[in-house]
Design a protein around this motif. Sequence first.
Motif, PDB file in Angstrom:
ATOM      1  N   PRO A  50       0.807  -1.229   0.000  1.00  8.01           N
ATOM      2  CA  PRO A  50       0.000   0.000   0.000  1.00  8.01           C
ATOM      3  C   PRO A  50       0.837   1.275   0.000  1.00  8.01           C
ATOM      4  CG  PRO A  50      -0.775  -1.544   1.665  1.00  8.01           C
ATOM      5  CD  PRO A  50       0.571  -2.029   1.203  1.00  8.01           C
ATOM      6  N   CYS A 110      -7.423   1.874  -1.718  1.00  9.05           N
ATOM      7  CA  CYS A 110      -8.004   0.851  -2.598  1.00  9.05           C
ATOM      8  C   CYS A 110      -7.679  -0.566  -2.157  1.00  9.05           C
ATOM      9  CB  CYS A 110      -7.493   1.045  -4.027  1.00  9.05           C
ATOM     10  SG  CYS A 110      -5.735   0.618  -4.227  1.00  9.05           S
ATOM     11  N   GLN A 111      -6.813  -0.697  -1.164  1.00 14.97           N
ATOM     12  CA  GLN A 111      -6.184  -1.995  -0.930  1.00 14.97           C
ATOM     13  C   GLN A 111      -7.131  -3.076  -0.420  1.00 14.97           C
ATOM     14  OE1 GLN A 111      -3.208  -2.698  -2.023  1.00 14.97           O
ATOM     15  NE2 GLN A 111      -2.735  -0.595  -2.652  1.00 14.97           N
ATOM     16  N   THR A 165       0.235   1.284  -7.438  1.00 20.35           N
ATOM     17  CA  THR A 165       0.967   0.209  -6.759  1.00 20.35           C
ATOM     18  C   THR A 165       0.873  -1.125  -7.513  1.00 20.35           C
ATOM     19  OG1 THR A 165      -0.944  -0.407  -5.392  1.00 20.35           O
ATOM     20  CG2 THR A 165       0.551   1.256  -4.505  1.00 20.35           C
ATOM     21  N   CYS A 168      -5.873   1.673  -8.668  1.00 24.68           N
ATOM     22  CA  CYS A 168      -5.029   2.233  -7.608  1.00 24.68           C
ATOM     23  C   CYS A 168      -4.438   3.538  -8.123  1.00 24.68           C
ATOM     24  CB  CYS A 168      -3.907   1.266  -7.245  1.00 24.68           C
ATOM     25  SG  CYS A 168      -2.731   1.980  -6.058  1.00 24.68           S
ATOM     26  N   GLN A 202      -8.548  -4.446  -3.450  1.00 29.41           N
ATOM     27  CA  GLN A 202      -7.534  -5.217  -4.183  1.00 29.41           C
ATOM     28  C   GLN A 202      -7.388  -6.610  -3.563  1.00 29.41           C
ATOM     29  OE1 GLN A 202      -6.046  -3.971  -6.876  1.00 29.41           O
ATOM     30  NE2 GLN A 202      -5.994  -1.744  -6.677  1.00 29.41           N
TER      31      GLN A 202
END
Lengths: 213, 156
Positions: free
Chosen positions: B94, B99-100, B135, B131, B103
């Motif tokens: 991250p 957004c993780q 990333t 993202c 994801q």
Amino acid sequence: MKLLQASFRYPVVGITVVIFAAAMCVSSSIDPAEKPSTTATASSASTKDDGALFTAFVSVLRHPRCMSCHSRGDFPRQGDDGHPHAMNVRRGPEGHGVTAEKCSTCHQDHNLVGTHLPPGAPNWGLPPPTTPMIWQGLTDAQICRSIKDPKQNKNRNLDQLVEHLTEDKLVMWGWNPGEGRTPIPMPHEEFAAKVKQWQAAGASCPADTGNKI
Amino acid sequence: MVSFSVNKRRVNLDVDPSTPLLWALRENLGLTGTKYGCGIAQCGACTVHLNGEAIRSCVAPVSRAAGKEVTTIEGLSSDLSHPLQRAWIAEDVPQCGYCQSGQLMSAALLLREKPQPTDEDIDEAMTGNICRCGTYPRIRKAIHRAAGMMAKGEAR
């Protein structure tokens, strides 16, 4: 890396999956005689049709709302220009996408209200890879033969095909595609009547010299 | 009243059935790990699992979850022990982090269906999760790392 697709943000015109038959719809309560344009075609064909009755409604099958899921490639398209669906959505093993990119990830069983929101209908998806029903590049005659062929149409007989074309909710979505999308211009009742006239006259296919798209 | 399961816990919510599931998760249940991004199912930040499949909770009405099982990022594991979580930490994936969670939820389904994904598989599965920090290279490395852990029997 291509994880990020630039087209993404404005996308949606939705997986337009218009099913299979994308396009046809008829209502059994419609009296063909009430539709002048249809009547003229039907009467000229009488009981022996030369394929003109199919040609009379094939424009619906070729409409972008239908072609989004009946075009070449193992992916849906969107928009009236038929650009590939945002997010690199794929057909997948059953016609419903892959892994975390399935149709139902974003699409509901109904249209969402508002521009750029995913459209929806029951069973949103593409034809499966075993019977992809790709019409792009086919002549009218080839499309006609393909939708009648049980090996290509999910083993439907003619009655089932007509029912699918005229009553399937995913097909009928083409007339109510939600905000920002062009609906199929031919009225649904007219389309349905033409499909049933075609069936009643023997469901003949036109000669193999028709238009391609 | 809408009843469903969230992270294996039964919940009954007195909300309008058309309320987005994301709202129910965040506002009614306090599960704020799932984020609101675009609100139109385009960015993937709100991804959760519904009966084991990914959905964008920002556009899915809570009524769609009735009688079903929802898994959020909080339910991926209770102690950060899921191989993906461990890989994410190891690869320091991250940046801003917003957004993780989405994801990770998408990556979890990818590894379920393709335990040893290629780069192409990863691209195909993860393209719906944007993202803005970019990333993506680290996400790809972390997914490969998690796949390796699972192959060695470190799977949960």
